[in-house]
Design a protein around this motif. Structure first.
Motif, PDB file in Angstrom:
ATOM      1  N   ARG A  48       0.705  -1.214   0.033  1.00  0.00           N
ATOM      2  CA  ARG A  48      -0.089   0.124  -0.031  1.00  0.00           C
ATOM      3  C   ARG A  48       0.677   1.284   0.076  1.00  0.00           C
ATOM      4  O   ARG A  48       0.263   2.146  -0.314  1.00  0.00           O
ATOM      5  CB  ARG A  48      -0.904   0.042   1.272  1.00  0.00           C
ATOM      6  N   PHE A  49       2.189   1.050   0.401  1.00  0.00           N
ATOM      7  CA  PHE A  49       3.029   2.438   0.372  1.00  0.00           C
ATOM      8  C   PHE A  49       4.229   2.327  -0.290  1.00  0.00           C
ATOM      9  O   PHE A  49       5.206   2.784   0.101  1.00  0.00           O
ATOM     10  CB  PHE A  49       3.357   2.487   2.047  1.00  0.00           C
ATOM     11  N   THR A  50       4.192   1.826  -1.590  1.00  0.00           N
ATOM     12  CA  THR A  50       5.172   1.588  -2.500  1.00  0.00           C
ATOM     13  C   THR A  50       5.135   2.997  -3.576  1.00  0.00           C
ATOM     14  O   THR A  50       4.094   3.557  -3.853  1.00  0.00           O
ATOM     15  CB  THR A  50       5.051   0.162  -3.349  1.00  0.00           C
ATOM     16  N   SER A  63       8.063   9.908   6.625  1.00  0.00           N
ATOM     17  CA  SER A  63       7.186  10.053   7.587  1.00  0.00           C
ATOM     18  C   SER A  63       7.526   9.498   9.020  1.00  0.00           C
ATOM     19  O   SER A  63       7.131  10.059   9.801  1.00  0.00           O
ATOM     20  CB  SER A  63       5.647   9.374   7.108  1.00  0.00           C
TER      21      SER A  63
ATOM     22  N   MET B  23       1.422   3.924  -2.689  1.00  0.00           N
ATOM     23  CA  MET B  23       1.551   5.060  -1.841  1.00  0.00           C
ATOM     24  C   MET B  23       0.333   6.084  -2.462  1.00  0.00           C
ATOM     25  O   MET B  23      -0.297   6.291  -1.440  1.00  0.00           O
ATOM     26  CB  MET B  23       2.780   5.707  -1.533  1.00  0.00           C
ATOM     27  N   MET B  24       0.361   6.363  -3.604  1.00  0.00           N
ATOM     28  CA  MET B  24      -0.388   7.521  -4.102  1.00  0.00           C
ATOM     29  C   MET B  24      -1.976   7.106  -4.323  1.00  0.00           C
ATOM     30  O   MET B  24      -3.002   7.782  -3.723  1.00  0.00           O
ATOM     31  CB  MET B  24      -0.033   8.049  -5.339  1.00  0.00           C
ATOM     32  N   LEU B  27      -3.084   6.849  -0.585  1.00  0.00           N
ATOM     33  CA  LEU B  27      -3.497   8.431  -0.167  1.00  0.00           C
ATOM     34  C   LEU B  27      -4.801   8.928  -0.760  1.00  0.00           C
ATOM     35  O   LEU B  27      -5.311   9.954  -0.281  1.00  0.00           O
ATOM     36  CB  LEU B  27      -2.562   9.229  -0.352  1.00  0.00           C
ATOM     37  N   HIS B  57      -1.144  14.700   8.496  1.00  0.00           N
ATOM     38  CA  HIS B  57       0.271  14.549   8.735  1.00  0.00           C
ATOM     39  C   HIS B  57       1.375  15.098   7.819  1.00  0.00           C
ATOM     40  O   HIS B  57       1.006  14.983   6.651  1.00  0.00           O
ATOM     41  CB  HIS B  57       0.732  13.227   8.988  1.00  0.00           C
ATOM     42  N   ALA B  58       2.299  15.730   8.121  1.00  0.00           N
ATOM     43  CA  ALA B  58       3.390  16.295   7.512  1.00  0.00           C
ATOM     44  C   ALA B  58       3.895  15.085   6.422  1.00  0.00           C
ATOM     45  O   ALA B  58       4.023  15.691   5.326  1.00  0.00           O
ATOM     46  CB  ALA B  58       4.462  16.855   8.417  1.00  0.00           C
ATOM     47  N   GLY B  59       3.966  14.054   6.866  1.00  0.00           N
ATOM     48  CA  GLY B  59       4.615  12.792   6.079  1.00  0.00           C
ATOM     49  C   GLY B  59       3.574  12.747   4.919  1.00  0.00           C
ATOM     50  O   GLY B  59       3.899  12.687   3.652  1.00  0.00           O
ATOM     51  N   ALA B  60       2.314  12.923   5.082  1.00  0.00           N
ATOM     52  CA  ALA B  60       1.306  12.739   3.827  1.00  0.00           C
ATOM     53  C   ALA B  60       1.514  13.987   2.905  1.00  0.00           C
ATOM     54  O   ALA B  60       1.663  13.894   1.744  1.00  0.00           O
ATOM     55  CB  ALA B  60       0.010  12.922   4.488  1.00  0.00           C
ATOM     56  N   ALA B  62       4.230  15.747   2.726  1.00  0.00           N
ATOM     57  CA  ALA B  62       5.284  16.072   2.034  1.00  0.00           C
ATOM     58  C   ALA B  62       5.411  14.739   0.792  1.00  0.00           C
ATOM     59  O   ALA B  62       6.059  14.796  -0.180  1.00  0.00           O
ATOM     60  CB  ALA B  62       6.821  15.511   2.908  1.00  0.00           C
ATOM     61  N   SER B  63       4.852  13.690   0.953  1.00  0.00           N
ATOM     62  CA  SER B  63       4.599  12.565   0.158  1.00  0.00           C
ATOM     63  C   SER B  63       3.911  12.833  -1.238  1.00  0.00           C
ATOM     64  O   SER B  63       4.659  12.736  -2.424  1.00  0.00           O
ATOM     65  CB  SER B  63       4.054  11.379   0.634  1.00  0.00           C
ATOM     66  N   ASP B  66       6.655  15.594  -2.794  1.00  0.00           N
ATOM     67  CA  ASP B  66       7.486  14.980  -3.362  1.00  0.00           C
ATOM     68  C   ASP B  66       7.203  14.230  -4.799  1.00  0.00           C
ATOM     69  O   ASP B  66       7.900  14.478  -5.776  1.00  0.00           O
ATOM     70  CB  ASP B  66       7.976  13.900  -2.312  1.00  0.00           C
ATOM     71  N   SER B  67       5.998  13.904  -4.791  1.00  0.00           N
ATOM     72  CA  SER B  67       5.488  13.133  -6.124  1.00  0.00           C
ATOM     73  C   SER B  67       5.228  14.265  -7.112  1.00  0.00           C
ATOM     74  O   SER B  67       5.431  14.170  -8.278  1.00  0.00           O
ATOM     75  CB  SER B  67       4.225  12.295  -5.825  1.00  0.00           C
TER      76      SER B  67
END
Lengths: 148, 148, 148, 148
Positions: A48-50, A63, B23-24, B27, B57-60, B62-63, B66-67
């Motif tokens: 799910r997180f690739t 994260s 991951m995308m 999300l 979350h900052a991680g979401a 930033a993900s 980044d993409s």
């Protein structure tokens, strides 16, 4: 910053905050250890997180590194503070290839409100990191309704 | 870098790569637009991806930034290249408070292998970003089994 | 942050602080313009500040970008504040090849104490930057003996 | 990356490149030690390189940290490579207050062309750093007229 809080209370404070993070639960993050100024977490490979090449997405890696750094900072803050990430830089040194990833966050220096940390991510039993972070955290006070 | 590839082929190339990112999909990221050197994406608030204060979350954040930056870089690379993130710096300027977040990635300058991009994240209809990224991407060639 | 200070007073405040920077005088930096939230400076090629290939050293470029960002932040702070750099990320996109370099610093977003800025460096009449910065500045209050 | 070059040749290679840096001579930088993957330099307080509060300017600190990281990277590159800084992030943890500053650069991980390093700056005999860097360096090959 805080010296008088017992270690057990500090660890409980970190755990309580982590449990409020939907993102960490969704990623399946495990808290390995909490010391003052140093936190270790683990993350497992999950489709799910690739990213597009089948490795764990940089966003998932960052994260957890961000959380490890944030809680390392939080562990040295007074109990009444909240922690927020101001900024971080992450280097992806190699693909996140493996089954289980260990992330460490460590305080480099704690000021009155800003705390600078470094993070490293390791795949399986590797001794060289595949990702490195430098992060700036801030302590927040007196924000009603905000804790952790 | 590439000039001869039709725009439609470039857009299809970006979409195909994005669809391979678990991951995308997890999300729930939406691709709003792709131009050469500029990509826009959207992300909705989701309790699965929150931090301890209930914001995204900052991680979401930033993900997705980044993409957006990665695909902005990829859109100016030759069709046979793959794209990887080398490093990025993200500033969290305010909490990710809102329902729908728009992330833009834009090429600042593209070299032979390294492409530098900037990203910005906006909440709902705001005109000031709540997060800003500076990212370094690399083009990879001749990696068997790796595309996009 | 501050709205009631006349622009002339703000510009004088920036100039006075800049004149106290031995580093900027040594580098021969020229202040081109100061607006609220935006500062431009110039630097000339000088063999005293080169790297091993004869181009201007990244450290000289980053020093002036840092100052341009710092004074852009300072220009939106209350008159009684001092400004300090918390952290910055600089990308060197191409060698600093040329005779005269223009550096711009611009506020992205100003919070209560932290101000995030972006900087760009241009060689001679180029329209693409050869360096890009993302910087976090902080406002300091009530530090006896410290001004600017 | 390179294993067959004698250490003495590697050290001579670093020194020769450093001596071509006008910036390092102007700053009065001293090379303390060079090991494979680890370089230490020193810088003295100098009024020519101060910021507006009389401390050493962040730009001077970052310049020497950047060089320490760059030469740490260069020390593990093949003799025919040149080294350039791609990007770095520097955190200024406290003012550069003191007379003599020691900067260390250390390789975190070396890839085929990109080498990631960390740097730390210490004032006088302090054991906690007052500045920390995370830097990305690149190896360049086959650039006529460029060495070091």
């Amino acid at each position: 910053m805080s010296q008088s809080e017992p270690d057990e209370a500090m660890v409980a404070r970190v755990q309580a905050s982590l449990e409020r993070q939907g993102m960490m639960a969704t990623l399946g993050v495990e808290l390995i250890s909490v010391e003052r100024g140093r936190v270790r977490m683990a993350l497992r490979h999950d489709e799910r997180f690739t990213q597009q090449h089948g490795f764990l997405h940089a966003g998932a890696v960052a994260s957890v590194l961000d959380s490890a750094c944030g809680y390392a900072a939080y562990s040295v803050m007074p109990p009444e503070a909240s922690v927020l990430t101001v900024t971080y830089t992450v280097n992806l040194l190699a693909p996140a290839a493996g089954q289980r990833f260990t992330m460490t966050g460590q305080v480099v220096r704690a000021g009155r409100t800003l705390v600078v940390c470094r993070g490293e991510a390791f795949a399986d039993g590797a001794d060289r990191p595949f990702a490195a972070m430098q992060a700036t955290m801030t302590a927040l006070y007196d924000r009603p309704g905000m804790s952790g």
